[in-house]
Design an enzyme around this catalytic site. Structure first.
Site, PDB file in Angstrom:
ATOM      1  N   GLU A 285      -9.068  44.353  29.563  1.00 37.39           N
ATOM      2  CA  GLU A 285      -7.623  44.638  29.442  1.00 37.39           C
ATOM      3  C   GLU A 285      -7.283  45.205  27.886  1.00 37.39           C
ATOM      4  OE1 GLU A 285      -6.597  40.832  30.870  1.00 37.39           O
ATOM      5  OE2 GLU A 285      -5.676  40.221  29.034  1.00 37.39           O
ATOM      6  N   GLY A 287      -4.227  47.262  25.214  1.00 40.69           N
ATOM      7  CA  GLY A 287      -2.869  47.938  25.057  1.00 40.69           C
ATOM      8  C   GLY A 287      -2.975  48.743  24.016  1.00 40.69           C
ATOM      9  N   ARG A 288      -3.023  48.236  22.719  1.00 36.80           N
ATOM     10  CA  ARG A 288      -2.943  48.824  21.598  1.00 36.80           C
ATOM     11  C   ARG A 288      -3.892  50.168  21.433  1.00 36.80           C
ATOM     12  NH1 ARG A 288      -1.527  46.409  16.574  1.00 36.80           N
ATOM     13  NH2 ARG A 288      -1.835  44.571  17.779  1.00 36.80           N
ATOM     14  N   ARG A 333       0.378  42.478   3.617  1.00 33.89           N
ATOM     15  CA  ARG A 333       1.494  43.615   3.463  1.00 33.89           C
ATOM     16  C   ARG A 333       0.527  44.851   3.071  1.00 33.89           C
ATOM     17  NH1 ARG A 333       7.597  43.601   3.290  1.00 33.89           N
ATOM     18  NH2 ARG A 333       7.387  45.681   3.155  1.00 33.89           N
ATOM     19  N   CYS A 359      19.967  45.435   6.065  1.00 28.02           N
ATOM     20  CA  CYS A 359      20.231  44.684   4.870  1.00 28.02           C
ATOM     21  C   CYS A 359      19.147  43.412   4.656  1.00 28.02           C
ATOM     22  CB  CYS A 359      21.469  44.224   4.655  1.00 28.02           C
ATOM     23  SG  CYS A 359      22.700  45.541   4.906  1.00 28.02           S
ATOM     24  N   TYR A 388       3.117  48.426  20.197  1.00 27.21           N
ATOM     25  CA  TYR A 388       4.073  47.519  19.585  1.00 27.21           C
ATOM     26  C   TYR A 388       5.057  48.103  18.553  1.00 27.21           C
ATOM     27  CZ  TYR A 388       0.519  44.770  21.804  1.00 27.21           C
ATOM     28  OH  TYR A 388      -0.460  44.383  22.700  1.00 27.21           O
TER      29      TYR A 388
HETATM   30  C1  PLP Z   1      -3.566  38.294  27.446  1.00 28.19           C
HETATM   31  C2  PLP Z   1      -3.630  39.521  26.632  1.00 28.19           C
HETATM   32  N1  PLP Z   1      -4.079  40.723  27.301  1.00 28.19           N
HETATM   33  C3  PLP Z   1      -3.982  41.942  26.632  1.00 28.19           C
HETATM   34  C4  PLP Z   1      -3.153  41.959  25.379  1.00 28.19           C
HETATM   35  C5  PLP Z   1      -3.293  43.206  24.888  1.00 28.19           C
HETATM   36  O1  PLP Z   1      -3.751  43.338  23.525  1.00 28.19           O
HETATM   37  P1  PLP Z   1      -3.965  44.465  22.669  1.00 28.19           P
HETATM   38  O2  PLP Z   1      -2.648  45.616  22.648  1.00 28.19           O
HETATM   39  O3  PLP Z   1      -4.095  44.356  21.361  1.00 28.19           O
HETATM   40  O4  PLP Z   1      -4.926  45.548  23.272  1.00 28.19           O
HETATM   41  C6  PLP Z   1      -2.573  40.918  24.720  1.00 28.19           C
HETATM   42  C7  PLP Z   1      -1.905  41.120  23.518  1.00 28.19           C
HETATM   43  O5  PLP Z   1      -1.391  40.050  22.991  1.00 28.19           O
HETATM   44  C8  PLP Z   1      -2.736  39.670  25.524  1.00 28.19           C
HETATM   45  O6  PLP Z   1      -2.204  38.507  24.896  1.00 28.19           O
END
Ligand code: PLP
Length: 431
Positions: A285, A287-288, A333, A359, A388
């Site tokens: 799985e 996302g980023r 940062r 602000c 994100y």
């Molecule tokens: C269970 C789970 N799967 C997948 C992701 C996706 O992570 P990423 O966007 O870093 O791939 C997250 C991110 O918090 C997660 O908690």
């Protein structure tokens, strides 16, 4: 230029250009047409990244898109067309996955703290599999399944003792809120297997996000497979689905490295080949890694002034739309991948601070970076902003309208999320 900025510009086809283009369209014209601040998504880059991931991991791994990275209907739909499944962590994300055309029976619902009501509602929508995070959650799933008169698929998220060395955002280890401690997993699997209203689907591990170390990712994936084999042998039951997690890192700040997709892919292929068996399915799985590269957050310089030893720019966008770039959630940062969007090749000679209209001192993308001279009206772009972004940002703070999101596909740009309006602040309120 930072190497990560260079890579992103090359991917947008702008290695030698002075003006940033997204999907081949120059950003100045896009800003004129759609206004600023603005998110721009390059459909070609999204599809290219999805194809690269599928290609690296091989045909025996099913890749799920983690919708939390970018809950855009257009993006989710595009990734479904690319052949990816869906992992959701709320009922809202489940609705999004279904609207994008996913079969609910193939969707996974992860995350700690799912309420009984959410579990019941997800089952009613036809959800196929819960990634359970505790024994108590398994009880709640069983109760909801009995109430609905159907079987619920359950996989158990294992708390990896390795805590994903190599991940910037850790989600495992001793005392973690995520997953079930290893010693508690076998009795929980045995209990699930005995429940007629539950269907034991397998194991899941997700130890952290922003992992730049392919070897560390592979170590926890191997741990999971070994653990699954042991559980199957000791308990005499089948764990047909093994979700190896993900969290591949994508350079978001200057000096960030590049994740070695080829190494991760080769390791996963070898693992799968060594442990393949009839009926066993491997999942991953992400996302980023899928959505970050295709996105740009574009904002206009509203005010410029000299402040001490630097030039201070105030943009029309900032933390409230693009909190990640302001360093929210990070340990250290560092500046995000910022460019003067119409002066890419001009020498960076001016010490510049880049902030937004809020602000709070947190609304600052950079305290001191070298940029080419910027005038009021110029455009600043945050690269690698496709993950994100808006959904991760405190966009209620100061009640500015939300930005539009525009997808560029085959040379045509269209709004995929409408810009908000000042009066949105009143929605749902009563005096
Ligand atoms: C269970 C789970 N799967 C997948 C992701 C996706 O992570 P990423 O966007 O870093 O791939 C997250 C991110 O918090 C997660 O908690």
């Amino acid at each position: 230029l930072d190497p990560a900025v260079r890579r992103r510009l090359a991917a947008f086809g702008c290695a030698d250009a002075d003006e940033l283009r997204v999907g081949g369209l120059p950003v100045r014209a896009l800003a004129e047409r759609f206004g600023t601040p603005l998110y721009l998504f390059d459909h070609g880059l999204l599809q290219a990244r999805a194809a690269a991931v599928i290609d690296a991991l091989g045909p025996d791994v099913r890749v799920l898109y983690s919708l939390k990275a970018n809950p855009s209907l257009a993006v989710t739909r595009s990734l479904r067309h690319a052949g990816l499944g869906a992992e959701v962590a709320s009922l809202g994300e489940l609705e999004l996955a279904l609207a994008a055309g996913h079969d609910p029976a193939a969707v996974r619902f992860a995350g700690p703290g799912k309420t009984d009501a959410e579990i019941g509602a997800a089952l009613a929508r036809g959800l196929g599999c819960f990634h359970a995070e505790s024994a108590s959650e398994v009880e709640a799933i069983a109760a909801a399944a009995r109430g609905a008169g159907r079987r619920a698929g359950v996989a158990v998220r294992v708390n990896s003792p390795r805590a994903a060395a190599g991940s910037r955002l850790r989600m495992a280890g001793v005392g973690a809120r995520f997953g079930v401690d290893g010693a508690q997993v076998p009795p929980l699997l045995a209990a699930i297997a005995q429940r007629p209203e539950l269907q034991l689907r397998g194991l899941h591990v997700y130890a952290g996000s922003q992992c730049f170390d392919a070897a560390a990712f592979l170590a926890q994936a191997r741990d999971l497979v070994r653990f699954a084999d042991e559980c199957e042998r000791d308990l005499g039951l089948a764990l047909p689905e093994l979700d190896l997690g993900g969290g591949f890192g994508e350079a978001t700040f200057v000096l960030d490295p590049e994740f070695d997709l080829a190494a991760a892919g080769a390791g996963v292929r070898a693992l799968v080949a060594a442990h393949a068996r009839q009926g066993r399915v491997f999942l991953l799985e992400l996302g980023r890694y899928l959505t970050a590269p295709m996105g740009v957050y574009l904002a206009r310089v509203v005010r410029s002034k000299t402040a001490g030893d630097r030039v201070q720019l105030a943009l029309d966008g900032g933390l409230h739309h693009c909190a990640l770039a302001a360093g929210i959630g990070g340990m250290l940062r560092r500046p995000p991948l910022l460019v003067h969007a119409t002066a890419l090749r001009r020498p960076a000679t001016v010490v510049t601070a880049v902030g937004g209209p809020l602000c709070t001192p947190l609304d600052q993308f950079a305290d001191s970076v070298l940029l080419p001279p910027c005038r009021e009206g110029d455009l600043i772009a945050v690269l690698a902003a496709g993950a994100y972004g808006l959904s991760y940002s405190p966009h209620g703070f100061l009640s500015h309208p939300t930005p539009a999101e525009v997808l560029v596909h085959e040379g045509a740009a269209r709004i995929v999320r409408a810009r908000g309006a000042p009066a949105d602040v009143l929605r749902g309120q009563s005096p």
